[in-house]
Write a protein that holds these residues in place. Structure first.
Motif, PDB file in Angstrom:
ATOM      1  N   GLU A  27       3.117   0.082 -13.228  1.00  0.00           N
ATOM      2  CA  GLU A  27       4.195   0.123 -12.225  1.00  0.00           C
ATOM      3  C   GLU A  27       5.343   1.030 -12.652  1.00  0.00           C
ATOM      4  O   GLU A  27       6.112   1.476 -11.816  1.00  0.00           O
ATOM      5  N   TRP A 334      14.820  -9.314  -6.976  1.00  0.00           N
ATOM      6  CA  TRP A 334      13.385  -9.004  -7.067  1.00  0.00           C
ATOM      7  C   TRP A 334      12.616 -10.069  -6.299  1.00  0.00           C
ATOM      8  O   TRP A 334      12.599 -11.229  -6.694  1.00  0.00           O
ATOM      9  N   ASP A 335      12.031  -9.672  -5.181  1.00  0.00           N
ATOM     10  CA  ASP A 335      11.297 -10.633  -4.368  1.00  0.00           C
ATOM     11  C   ASP A 335      10.258  -9.911  -3.509  1.00  0.00           C
ATOM     12  O   ASP A 335      10.462  -9.676  -2.310  1.00  0.00           O
ATOM     13  N   PRO A 336       9.103  -9.542  -4.134  1.00  0.00           N
ATOM     14  CA  PRO A 336       8.075  -8.794  -3.398  1.00  0.00           C
ATOM     15  C   PRO A 336       7.557  -9.554  -2.178  1.00  0.00           C
ATOM     16  O   PRO A 336       7.173  -8.930  -1.180  1.00  0.00           O
ATOM     17  N   VAL A 339      10.040  -9.008   0.575  1.00  0.00           N
ATOM     18  CA  VAL A 339       9.953  -7.615   1.044  1.00  0.00           C
ATOM     19  C   VAL A 339       8.766  -7.470   1.987  1.00  0.00           C
ATOM     20  O   VAL A 339       8.866  -6.853   3.057  1.00  0.00           O
ATOM     21  N   ARG A 340       7.646  -8.044   1.601  1.00  0.00           N
ATOM     22  CA  ARG A 340       6.446  -7.970   2.450  1.00  0.00           C
ATOM     23  C   ARG A 340       6.716  -8.571   3.835  1.00  0.00           C
ATOM     24  O   ARG A 340       6.358  -8.002   4.874  1.00  0.00           O
ATOM     25  N   GLY A 392       9.963   0.628  -6.020  1.00  0.00           N
ATOM     26  CA  GLY A 392       8.895   0.137  -5.144  1.00  0.00           C
ATOM     27  C   GLY A 392       9.393   0.035  -3.707  1.00  0.00           C
ATOM     28  O   GLY A 392      10.424   0.594  -3.350  1.00  0.00           O
ATOM     29  N   ASP A 393       8.674  -0.718  -2.902  1.00  0.00           N
ATOM     30  CA  ASP A 393       9.109  -0.920  -1.521  1.00  0.00           C
ATOM     31  C   ASP A 393      10.359  -1.795  -1.525  1.00  0.00           C
ATOM     32  O   ASP A 393      10.449  -2.749  -2.302  1.00  0.00           O
ATOM     33  N   CYS A 394      11.323  -1.455  -0.662  1.00  0.00           N
ATOM     34  CA  CYS A 394      12.606  -2.173  -0.626  1.00  0.00           C
ATOM     35  C   CYS A 394      12.955  -2.575   0.798  1.00  0.00           C
ATOM     36  O   CYS A 394      12.607  -1.875   1.747  1.00  0.00           O
ATOM     37  N   CYS A 408      10.661  -4.522  -4.964  1.00  0.00           N
ATOM     38  CA  CYS A 408       9.334  -4.949  -5.453  1.00  0.00           C
ATOM     39  C   CYS A 408       9.099  -4.624  -6.920  1.00  0.00           C
ATOM     40  O   CYS A 408       8.332  -5.308  -7.589  1.00  0.00           O
ATOM     41  N   ASN A 409       9.683  -3.516  -7.435  1.00  0.00           N
ATOM     42  CA  ASN A 409       9.567  -3.209  -8.866  1.00  0.00           C
ATOM     43  C   ASN A 409      10.789  -3.778  -9.555  1.00  0.00           C
ATOM     44  O   ASN A 409      11.892  -3.269  -9.373  1.00  0.00           O
ATOM     45  N   ARG A 410      10.586  -4.800 -10.357  1.00  0.00           N
ATOM     46  CA  ARG A 410      11.729  -5.504 -10.942  1.00  0.00           C
ATOM     47  C   ARG A 410      12.517  -4.581 -11.870  1.00  0.00           C
ATOM     48  O   ARG A 410      12.017  -4.103 -12.879  1.00  0.00           O
TER      49      ARG A 410
END
Ligand SMILES: [Zn+2]
Length: 489
Positions: A27, A334-336, A339-340, A392-394, A408-410
């Motif tokens: 990552e 940070w919370d993928p 985000v999704r 990552g995706d934000c 998504c990328n901590r």
């Protein structure tokens, strides 16, 4: 002349509930020989980046090895560490004969079964290249400057600035010293003084600023080649955790010893004086609201992903909403999963969303709210000095008067792009809550009207007496009042 360079790096918080695996490196930085981009150094890859630029002019061939680096988190998976290490060692063996090796390491990496990863790497590198080859290493000042590393390398240079804005300059210093050694112009000898203390030293505060300016002015004069201050990395339960001073002199060990001792004693005199003062959340919000002009930055070091924290604690967010604070920005959380859900709902949608509070007890409770999605960005980046860091995706969501950035990328708050990628202008916010210890200052310092440091209930307590160490060598301040500092190398 043949020089090999590679990177294997992360900063390990041995108390973190997030293990680090190959996926974490993929990552962040996972570059095989020749794949390193030309635009900027990545995390800990500055030695290779700088050597590539200098090779033709300085008359050496650079043999590029792999570069692997992961964001700070928990202990690295043993099999994954050994696989990355052995890949680099195989490249090194194939590159023989070599005149020098340049390694971009971090200095606070721990893998399961290896307390001192960098010492392990350097011992194996020395075995392969032999005594004649010059081994130069660049480390982060948040490192454990262990005896094993000192024994197995010739030149170690640490970044001097915190925030680390001088990663590339220090790699240039390292390369200069290595080239001068190869040319027979200098004969580096290292001395280390162990201060027996755990402390944080932001160089944006006056005391450490003047100390760093002073040691920089000493370098290159009177036989002193390089001076580095190992701040230590406080969130690791390893025996050699401690603040240490490294001096490299030209051929004269007694001169290096004398200066390391003198500077070490000055570091002792700075105990307890180099950290900012901390407010609790309520006091910080009240202080920020009393100021008319913004942005006022509230920094939250206790949830700094850069120290291995999950970066999903919601205590400050909850308090801002309870106080109906207007016009604030907060990030990153940070919370993928969140985000999704935001991408699924789409820009402009309003929906109930559960934010943060997911990883462990120190993440606190998740925060549930009706939010409006105000920004979405795929594969976003932020800058940190001359380096680029992937987010990552934000997604950005508005909760009351607060724009919250979810990633998504901590990683920690470093560049203004953390907000601007999502259409938020951080300079126009009244309050900015940033999850970071001090690296945020490089980009946010210039736009901040005032900075408050907040000690929240997130995991990286600023009171080191509350960190549950079991294996750190004692005595050490502030766990113990009486200590025995002195020269160790
Ligand atoms: Zn650092």
């Amino acid at each position: 002349m043949r020089i090999f360079s590679a990177t294997l790096a992360t900063e390990t918080n041995t108390f973190s509930p997030l293990p680090t695996s190959l996926a974490s490196y993929k990552e962040s930085v996972f570059l095989r020989p020749g794949e390193h981009p030309n635009d900027a150094a990545r995390m800990c890859t500055a030695p290779l980046f700088v050597a590539r630029k200098r090779a033709a002019k300085a008359g050496f061939s650079l043999i590029e090895g792999s570069c692997f680096a992961a964001s700070p988190a928990g202990t690295t998976n043993r099999q994954d560490y050994e696989a990355m290490r052995d890949e680099i060692l195989a490249q090194l063996g194939a590159a023989l004969p070599l005149d020098a090796v340049l390694l971009g390491l971090h200095g606070a990496m721990v893998a399961f079964g290896y307390d001192d990863v960098e010492g392990d790497i350097l011992a194996r590198v020395r075995d392969i290249v032999g005594r004649q080859c010059v081994i130069g290493v660049e480390l982060d000042p948040h490192c454990h400057l262990t005896l094993q590393r000192l024994r197995c390398s010739d030149i170690i240079v640490l970044y001097k600035e915190f925030p680390h804005t001088d990663v590339v300059e220090r790699a240039e210093d390292l390369l200069e010293l290595v080239l001068a050694t190869l040319a027979g112009k200098i004969a580096p000898v290292m001395s280390v003084y162990d201060c027996r203390q755990i402390q944080s030293y932001p160089t944006t505060l006056p005391l450490m600023r003047s100390f760093v300016d002073k040691i920089k002015a000493m370098e290159g004069k009177d036989g002193i080649l390089s001076i580095s201050i190992a701040h230590c990395f406080p969130y690791a339960d390893v025996p050699e955790l401690s603040g240490r001073v490294l001096v490299i002199a030209d051929g004269d060990k007694s001169k290096a010893d004398a200066l390391a001792s003198k500077l070490g004693e000055e570091m002792l005199a700075m105990r307890g004086k180099t950290m900012p003062s901390y407010l609790d959340i309520e006091a910080a919000i009240a202080a920020a609201l009393r100021l008319d002009a913004g942005p006022v930055v509230m920094a939250e070091p206790a949830d700094n992903a850069g120290g291995g924290a999950p970066s999903d604690n919601t205590s400050i967010l909850r308090a801002l909403v309870a106080h109906e604070v207007p016009d604030a920005g907060l990030g990153p959380i940070w919370d993928p999963v969140a985000v999704r859900l935001c991408f699924d709902a789409g820009l402009g949608a309003s929906l109930p969303l559960r934010i943060g509070g997911k990883i462990g007890p120190a993440s606190g409770q998740p925060f549930d709210a009706n939010v409006c999605i105000i920004g979405l960005a795929r594969d976003a980046w932020q800058s940190f000095g001359p380096t680029k860091v992937p987010l990552g995706d934000c997604a950005a969501v508005r909760v009351g008067g607060i724009d919250v950035v979810l990633i998504c990328n901590r990683t920690q708050a470093l560049g203004l792009e953390l907000f601007s990628n999502l259409g938020i202008d951080p300079a126009r916010k009244r309050i900015l809550v940033l999850k970071s210890t001090n690296h945020f200052m490089a980009a946010f310092g210039p736009i901040a009207k005032q900075v408050f440091y907040v000690d929240s209930d997130a995991p990286l307590s600023r009171d080191y007496r509350r960190v549950p160490y079991r294996r750190v060598q004692r005595p050490i301040w502030p766990l113990d009042e009486e200590t025995q500092p002195g020269l160790i190398f």
